[in-house]
Design a protein around this motif. Structure first.
Motif, short mmCIF file in Angstrom:
data_model
loop_
_atom_site.label_atom_id
_atom_site.label_comp_id
_atom_site.label_asym_id
_atom_site.label_seq_id
_atom_site.Cartn_x
_atom_site.Cartn_y
_atom_site.Cartn_z
N PHE A 89 -7.54 -5.80 6.49
CA PHE A 89 -8.61 -5.71 5.72
C PHE A 89 -8.35 -5.97 4.72
CE2 PHE A 89 -7.60 -0.82 5.37
CZ PHE A 89 -8.43 -0.71 4.56
N MET A 90 -6.78 -5.45 3.94
CA MET A 90 -6.28 -5.48 2.31
C MET A 90 -5.93 -6.72 2.19
SD MET A 90 -4.42 -1.76 2.37
CE MET A 90 -4.86 -0.44 3.03
N TYR B 232 0.79 3.62 1.81
CA TYR B 232 1.89 3.79 3.09
C TYR B 232 2.94 3.01 3.52
CZ TYR B 232 -3.36 6.46 3.55
OH TYR B 232 -3.91 7.10 3.23
N ASP C 12 -3.15 1.97 -4.34
CA ASP C 12 -4.34 2.49 -3.10
C ASP C 12 -5.26 1.22 -3.21
OD1 ASP C 12 -6.18 2.22 -5.35
OD2 ASP C 12 -6.16 4.90 -5.18
N SER C 13 -5.66 1.40 -2.44
CA SER C 13 -6.55 0.38 -2.32
C SER C 13 -7.55 -0.23 -3.23
CB SER C 13 -7.90 0.22 -0.49
OG SER C 13 -7.35 1.09 0.01
N HIS D 264 -6.36 10.14 9.42
CA HIS D 264 -7.08 11.80 9.06
C HIS D 264 -8.56 12.45 9.89
CE1 HIS D 264 -5.48 9.16 5.81
NE2 HIS D 264 -5.70 10.01 4.99
N HIS E 58 -7.15 14.08 1.54
CA HIS E 58 -7.82 12.14 1.48
C HIS E 58 -9.48 12.51 1.85
CE1 HIS E 58 -8.79 8.20 2.57
NE2 HIS E 58 -7.59 8.14 1.63
N TYR F 157 -17.41 0.30 3.15
CA TYR F 157 -15.86 0.89 2.24
C TYR F 157 -15.44 -0.53 3.15
CZ TYR F 157 -12.08 3.90 2.92
OH TYR F 157 -10.68 5.12 2.57
N ASN G 95 -12.27 -0.69 3.89
CA ASN G 95 -11.55 -0.79 4.75
C ASN G 95 -12.56 -1.41 6.39
OD1 ASN G 95 -10.59 1.44 3.17
ND2 ASN G 95 -9.22 1.95 5.50
N SER H 131 -11.87 4.91 -1.20
CA SER H 131 -12.01 5.99 -1.40
C SER H 131 -11.72 6.57 -2.30
CB SER H 131 -10.86 6.84 -0.71
OG SER H 131 -9.24 6.33 -1.02
N SER I 65 -7.90 10.18 -3.53
CA SER I 65 -7.60 8.92 -2.69
C SER I 65 -5.85 8.82 -2.89
CB SER I 65 -8.09 7.47 -3.34
OG SER I 65 -7.69 7.21 -5.10
N THR I 66 -5.52 8.32 -2.32
CA THR I 66 -3.93 8.46 -2.25
C THR I 66 -3.30 8.49 -4.17
OG1 THR I 66 -3.61 5.91 -2.16
CG2 THR I 66 -3.19 7.63 0.41
N GLU J 282 -10.99 10.85 3.58
CA GLU J 282 -11.51 10.51 5.23
C GLU J 282 -10.80 11.41 6.08
OE1 GLU J 282 -8.90 7.13 6.22
OE2 GLU J 282 -9.95 5.73 4.60
N HIS K 70 0.50 -1.07 -0.18
CA HIS K 70 -0.25 0.02 0.12
C HIS K 70 0.98 1.68 -0.77
CE1 HIS K 70 -2.95 3.31 1.50
NE2 HIS K 70 -3.56 2.38 0.71
P1 13P Z 1 -6.70 4.27 -0.14
O1 13P Z 1 -8.01 3.77 -0.51
O2 13P Z 1 -7.30 6.20 -0.82
O3 13P Z 1 -5.13 4.37 -0.17
O4 13P Z 1 -6.53 5.03 1.01
C1 13P Z 1 -6.57 3.53 2.37
C2 13P Z 1 -6.51 3.66 3.72
O5 13P Z 1 -6.95 3.67 4.57
C3 13P Z 1 -6.20 5.12 4.04
O6 13P Z 1 -6.63 5.57 5.04
#
Ligand code: 13P
Ligand code: SF4
Length: 305
Positions: free
Chosen positions: A63-64, A25, A39-40, A176, A199, A112, A114, A129, A215-216, A201, A23
């Motif tokens: 969760f990913m 992050y 991103d997700s 966030h 973002h 979501y 997440n 997102s 989103s990221t 969130e 991811h």
């Molecule tokens: P993204 O899908 O934008 O990467 O966001 C994932 C997430 O966990 C945001 O905190």
């Protein structure tokens, strides 16, 4: 030492026919060793396309990895640290969601990504997102149930002109929701020529004060826009690491230097090596739950391809 571990990871990847997904992050050294960063939504799409690997090492939060396990039931999905959770994903319980469905039988349910697999199994459709507004616009009902992020629920309802019943009322991401209007005011004062992206969130007031909401993955694309020279980033700190790596001639400033998702940082190179070596921690999802959750995930993926 680091070079040695990277060599071991590369060898193990080959021996075990594995792929590393990370991811946005994840820290620099993990971004460098990953086969794919995203991103997700991009990670879900990537997982759905993998056909020539036996193992997916998922560098992110649980969760990913669970979502990848649902999408790829024939692959081993490994999370290098099994304590890597997302606090927000645990903020809605199955019972709460079932009760909301009973009370609002005409509403479709948007989860979501997440969120945990068992709550996804109660969803009509999943969103990330990056595609929440598109997913909500695709619904047949004008009202919908959304869980668990309050801010994304409000944002996507507004964008689609629909009403959201958000479960629970206060589901949020602690990273966030750190951002305050003063952070935006300070950034505008210190970097008057910079654009500010945050973002979905983030709280509503922050989104209103920013120039862009992305989103990221959207932030990664925005950073490549030739018009953008200096960008203030309102998300987790290591997205800035990726932007700097990929756009060395531009300036990226974190909206807050303390915006850390602590569980994302549990993944290390040593743990990736050990995960490959010992095939741990294997992420499994009960078959009945996975079959139900897959319906909402696939509906989302079909909208996003
Ligand atoms: P993204 O899908 O934008 O990467 O966001 C994932 C997430 O966990 C945001 O905190
Ligand atoms: Fe969860 Fe927030 Fe971390 Fe994203 S940044 S994984 S929403 S806790």
């Amino acid at each position: 030492m680091t070079d040695e571990i990277i060599k071991e990871i590369k060898q193990l990847k080959e021996d075990k026919n594995a792929i590393i997904l990370a991811h946005n992050y994840q820290p620099k050294e993990i971004q460098e060793v990953a086969d794919f960063i995203g991103d997700s939504l991009e990670l879900c799409l990537k997982a759905s396309e993998i056909d020539d690997s036996d193992i997916i090492v998922f560098c992110g939060v649980n969760f990913m990895a669970e979502t990848a396990a649902i999408i790829c039931p024939d692959k081993k999905v490994l999370l290098p640290d099994n304590r890597a959770n997302c606090q927000m994903a645990d903020m809605v319980s199955l019972e709460e969601l079932k009760q909301a469905k009973e009370e609002n039988p005409d509403c479709e349910v948007v989860l979501y990504v997440n969120s945990r697999a068992e709550t996804k199994s109660e969803a009509d459709i999943v969103c990330t997102s990056a595609n929440a507004a598109k997913v909500v616009s695709s619904l047949n009902s004008d009202n919908f149930i959304f869980a668990p992020d309050h801010n994304l629920g409000v944002y996507s309802a507004k964008a689609a002109g629909k009403d959201a019943i958000i479960v629970p009322e206060d589901g949020h991401c602690y990273v966030h929701t750190m951002f305050k209007p003063e952070d935006i005011e300070n950034a505008r004062r210190e970097y008057p020529d910079a654009k500010i992206v945050v973002h979905p969130e983030c709280n509503e007031d922050i989104k209103e004060l920013a120039d862009y909401v992305e989103s990221t993955g959207g932030m990664v694309r925005l950073a490549k826009d030739p018009e953008i020279k200096q960008l203030v980033i309102g998300t987790e700190i290591d997205l800035v690491t990726r932007l700097k790596r990929e756009n060395p001639d531009k300036e990226f400033i974190p909206l807050r230097a303390d915006a850390f998702c602590l569980t994302m940082k549990l993944i290390t190179l040593e743990k990736i090596r050990d995960a490959l070596l010992e095939e741990k921690f294997l992420i499994t999802v009960d078959e009945d739950i996975a079959a139900k959750a897959r319906i909402g995930i696939e509906r989302m993926l079909n909208l996003s391809k």
